[in-house]
Design a protein around this motif. Sequence first.
Motif, PDB file in Angstrom:
ATOM      1  N   SER A 125       2.061  -9.581  -0.142  1.00  0.00           N
ATOM      2  CA  SER A 125       0.973  -9.092   0.624  1.00  0.00           C
ATOM      3  C   SER A 125       0.935  -7.801   1.224  1.00  0.00           C
ATOM      4  N   GLY A 126       2.206  -7.292   1.673  1.00  0.00           N
ATOM      5  CA  GLY A 126       2.314  -5.966   2.182  1.00  0.00           C
ATOM      6  C   GLY A 126       1.662  -4.946   0.936  1.00  0.00           C
ATOM      7  N   LEU A 127       2.099  -5.260  -0.244  1.00  0.00           N
ATOM      8  CA  LEU A 127       1.459  -4.246  -1.386  1.00  0.00           C
ATOM      9  C   LEU A 127       0.002  -4.316  -1.329  1.00  0.00           C
ATOM     10  N   PHE A 128      -0.586  -5.588  -1.407  1.00  0.00           N
ATOM     11  CA  PHE A 128      -1.784  -5.951  -1.157  1.00  0.00           C
ATOM     12  C   PHE A 128      -2.615  -5.330  -0.118  1.00  0.00           C
ATOM     13  N   LEU A 129      -2.195  -5.192   0.876  1.00  0.00           N
ATOM     14  CA  LEU A 129      -2.808  -4.413   2.117  1.00  0.00           C
ATOM     15  C   LEU A 129      -2.590  -2.902   2.087  1.00  0.00           C
ATOM     16  N   TRP A 130      -1.447  -2.528   1.483  1.00  0.00           N
ATOM     17  CA  TRP A 130      -1.272  -1.121   1.264  1.00  0.00           C
ATOM     18  C   TRP A 130      -2.251  -0.648   0.214  1.00  0.00           C
ATOM     19  N   VAL A 131      -2.635  -1.113  -0.891  1.00  0.00           N
ATOM     20  CA  VAL A 131      -3.327  -0.893  -1.818  1.00  0.00           C
ATOM     21  C   VAL A 131      -4.919  -0.627  -1.381  1.00  0.00           C
ATOM     22  N   ILE A 132      -5.146  -1.630  -0.397  1.00  0.00           N
ATOM     23  CA  ILE A 132      -6.483  -1.567   0.209  1.00  0.00           C
ATOM     24  C   ILE A 132      -6.545  -0.411   1.118  1.00  0.00           C
ATOM     25  N   GLN A 133      -5.398   0.082   1.879  1.00  0.00           N
ATOM     26  CA  GLN A 133      -5.422   0.911   2.741  1.00  0.00           C
ATOM     27  C   GLN A 133      -5.565   2.432   2.211  1.00  0.00           C
ATOM     28  N   GLU A 134      -4.847   2.522   1.074  1.00  0.00           N
ATOM     29  CA  GLU A 134      -5.012   3.607   0.120  1.00  0.00           C
ATOM     30  C   GLU A 134      -6.317   3.782  -0.896  1.00  0.00           C
ATOM     31  N   ALA A 135      -6.712   2.922  -1.114  1.00  0.00           N
ATOM     32  CA  ALA A 135      -8.321   3.036  -1.619  1.00  0.00           C
ATOM     33  C   ALA A 135      -9.178   3.413  -0.578  1.00  0.00           C
TER      34      ALA A 135
END
Length: 157
Positions: free
Chosen positions: A112-122
Amino acid sequence: MQSNSIDQQWCDYKDAEGNVLASLLIRGNGHRPYQLAVDRINRHGMKIDQLMQNGLSKDALSVSGESLSEFEAHSLVIAQHLIVGWRGIVDEEGNDHPFSVENADQLLQQNSGLFLWVIQEAKRIQTGSDEKVAETVGKPQPDTNTSSTEKPQKKRK
């Protein structure tokens, strides 16, 4: 971080100590197919909420007994539309794990950390892209007055 174009970039996913774990090629969240897919998820969620308020169970609304949770649906949409590729993702044996939508979806659901990070980076990528567009659009255009490009007329005597 290396830029491939205005709306997608290679981004380094790091651990708490700052060590790069992997690099992902991520699109900005303004990518139209991504926006449409998220809208579909949101509309579907609202329909389910309305039907449940009218007394139907969530199980009665699933298709053939299987229904994606909102997290699973968003994970799949991110894998399909925001993650374009990766470097440095390895399996349990340390072998390169090839990029695919299915592999990306599985990885996002497990982290879920990666999930949130991808959203933030996008979001960050899209903000940068939008700023570049606004800067370009806001620049004054060269004078288009045709009088400066016309040939001078000869004086009559």
